[in-house]
Design an enzyme around this catalytic site. Structure first.
Site, PDB file in Angstrom:
ATOM      1  N   ASN A   1       0.868  -1.181   0.000  1.00  0.00           N
ATOM      2  CA  ASN A   1       0.000   0.000   0.000  1.00  0.00           C
ATOM      3  C   ASN A   1       0.905   1.231   0.000  1.00  0.00           C
ATOM      4  OD1 ASN A   1      -1.833   2.006   0.395  1.00  0.00           O
ATOM      5  ND2 ASN A   1      -2.566   1.307   2.397  1.00  0.00           N
TER       6      ASN A   1
ATOM      7  N   LYS B   1       0.053   4.174  -0.328  1.00  0.00           N
ATOM      8  CA  LYS B   1      -0.633   5.353   0.229  1.00  0.00           C
ATOM      9  C   LYS B   1      -0.405   6.562  -0.690  1.00  0.00           C
ATOM     10  CE  LYS B   1      -0.517   3.237   4.733  1.00  0.00           C
ATOM     11  NZ  LYS B   1      -0.438   3.340   6.179  1.00  0.00           N
TER      12      LYS B   1
ATOM     13  N   HIS C   1      -9.797   1.220   4.775  1.00  0.00           N
ATOM     14  CA  HIS C   1      -8.531   1.406   5.507  1.00  0.00           C
ATOM     15  C   HIS C   1      -8.768   2.341   6.693  1.00  0.00           C
ATOM     16  CE1 HIS C   1      -4.419   2.542   6.414  1.00  0.00           C
ATOM     17  NE2 HIS C   1      -4.057   1.452   5.774  1.00  0.00           N
TER      18      HIS C   1
ATOM     19  N   GLU D   1      -7.153   4.726   7.799  1.00  0.00           N
ATOM     20  CA  GLU D   1      -6.938   6.153   7.499  1.00  0.00           C
ATOM     21  C   GLU D   1      -8.181   6.761   6.861  1.00  0.00           C
ATOM     22  OE1 GLU D   1      -3.292   5.508   5.391  1.00  0.00           O
ATOM     23  OE2 GLU D   1      -2.325   5.003   7.298  1.00  0.00           O
TER      24      GLU D   1
ATOM     25  N   GLU E   1      -5.516  -4.883  10.650  1.00  0.00           N
ATOM     26  CA  GLU E   1      -4.543  -3.808  10.828  1.00  0.00           C
ATOM     27  C   GLU E   1      -4.868  -3.036  12.103  1.00  0.00           C
ATOM     28  OE1 GLU E   1      -2.478  -2.599   6.937  1.00  0.00           O
ATOM     29  OE2 GLU E   1      -4.244  -1.361   7.127  1.00  0.00           O
TER      30      GLU E   1
ATOM     31  N   GLY F   1       2.121   2.580  10.953  1.00  0.00           N
ATOM     32  CA  GLY F   1       3.048   3.696  10.813  1.00  0.00           C
ATOM     33  C   GLY F   1       3.739   4.109  12.101  1.00  0.00           C
TER      34      GLY F   1
ATOM     35  N   SER G   1       3.251  -1.795  10.624  1.00  0.00           N
ATOM     36  CA  SER G   1       4.691  -1.798  10.884  1.00  0.00           C
ATOM     37  C   SER G   1       5.378  -3.120  10.516  1.00  0.00           C
ATOM     38  CB  SER G   1       4.976  -1.424  12.343  1.00  0.00           C
ATOM     39  OG  SER G   1       4.511  -0.107  12.606  1.00  0.00           O
TER      40      SER G   1
HETATM   41  P1  13P Z   1       2.731   0.642   7.854  1.00  0.00           P
HETATM   42  O1  13P Z   1       3.282  -0.630   7.254  1.00  0.00           O
HETATM   43  O2  13P Z   1       3.430   1.870   7.390  1.00  0.00           O
HETATM   44  O3  13P Z   1       2.600   0.539   9.342  1.00  0.00           O
HETATM   45  O4  13P Z   1       1.243   0.783   7.277  1.00  0.00           O
HETATM   46  C1  13P Z   1       0.389  -0.284   7.352  1.00  0.00           C
HETATM   47  C2  13P Z   1      -0.797   0.007   6.534  1.00  0.00           C
HETATM   48  O5  13P Z   1      -1.590   0.880   6.860  1.00  0.00           O
HETATM   49  C3  13P Z   1      -0.975  -0.749   5.291  1.00  0.00           C
HETATM   50  O6  13P Z   1      -2.248  -0.536   4.759  1.00  0.00           O
END
Ligand code: 13P
Length: 254
Positions: free
Chosen positions: A12, A14, A98, A100, A168, A174, A214
């Site tokens: 991803n 992002k 997601h 976010e 997740e 993150g 992470s």
């Molecule tokens: P990170 O791997 O940066 O923690 O993000 C995970 C994520 O949100 C994947 O969709």
């Protein structure tokens, strides 16, 4: 239970990269993952890079995903992208719900459910994201949250194995603080059992459940060795083609 499901690694990206960066990435990445055959590899770039990535991965086993979609097929929805448009660009997968998007854009389980249906109708496999916040975890509410999110998202859907669920935990995204593999496995098992209860055991055995939060080459093996975790949804570490390719190789051989 377990290894009859093909392992799956999803990058991803992002909101990262412009075209030149994507091309540079793909030059390295496609070379590193040549010969990978057991593990399914999926890249989820931003909308603006879908066509660029599609062109570069043509003829390879790498598949394309979008990071979101809108549930209507077409119409006056300024700024939105439909499942049909994604299908036209060759997307095999789409990330839905997601954290976010839930947190920053107010996505509800009801909206997510509509998006899932739109993806399934267009024959795009949705990657449904679920997970608890730190507060919810501390309050011992993890399973309750997962159950609400999954029941809400899957309500009224006719499901086949065409679904991926990504566990997740929000506190692990993150932050550099990943869940312990055993803890992620417990959630993955809970999710699988819930899907069995809501649909049937056969579907529950077939759908793939990913861990995200992470994930990096140094901790990935611990997750992928768990019986109910079939791969990972990777954010930050997937932006480095070497690191992402390393994880693909771990998935392939462990
Ligand atoms: P990170 O791997 O940066 O923690 O993000 C995970 C994520 O949100 C994947 O969709």
């Amino acid at each position: 239970m377990g290894r009859e499901r093909r392992r799956l690694l999803v990058a991803n990206w992002k909101m990262h990269f412009v075209r030149a960066q994507a091309l540079e990435y793909l030059k390295v990445f496609t070379e590193r993952v040549q010969g990978i055959s057991n593990t399914e590899i999926v890249l989820a770039p931003p909308f603006t890079l879908l066509e660029t990535v599609r062109r570069e991965i043509q003829g390879t086993a790498i598949k394309l995903a979008a990071q979101d979609l809108f549930y209507e097929r077409k119409g006056a929805f300024t700024g939105e992208i439909s499942a049909i448009m994604l299908k036209d660009l060759g997307c095999a997968y789409v990330i839905v719900g997601h954290s976010e998007r839930r947190r920053l854009f107010g996505e509800t389980d009801e909206l997510i459910s509509k998006k899932l249906r739109a993806a399934l109708d267009a024959e795009i496999t949705p990657i449904l994201c679920v997970g608890e916040t730190l507060e919810e975890r501390r309050a011992g509410r993890t399973q309750r949250v997962l159950e609400t999110q999954i029941r809400g998202a899957l309500a009224g859907l006719a499901l086949s194995e065409n679904l991926v669920i990504a566990y997740e935990p929000v506190w692990a995204i993150g932050t550099g603080v990943n869940a312990e593999p055993e803890e992620a496995e417990a959630s993955a098992l809970f999710i699988r059992e819930l899907v069995a209860q809501l649909f049937d055991t056969e579907i529950a055995q077939k759908i793939r459940i990913l861990y995200g939060g992470s994930v990096k080459p140094a901790n990935f093996e611990g997750f992928v060795r768990q019986p109910n975790i079939d791969g990972a949804l990777v954010g930050g570490a997937s932006l480095d083609p070497e690191a992402f390719a390393q994880m693909v190789k771990i998935a392939e051989c462990c």
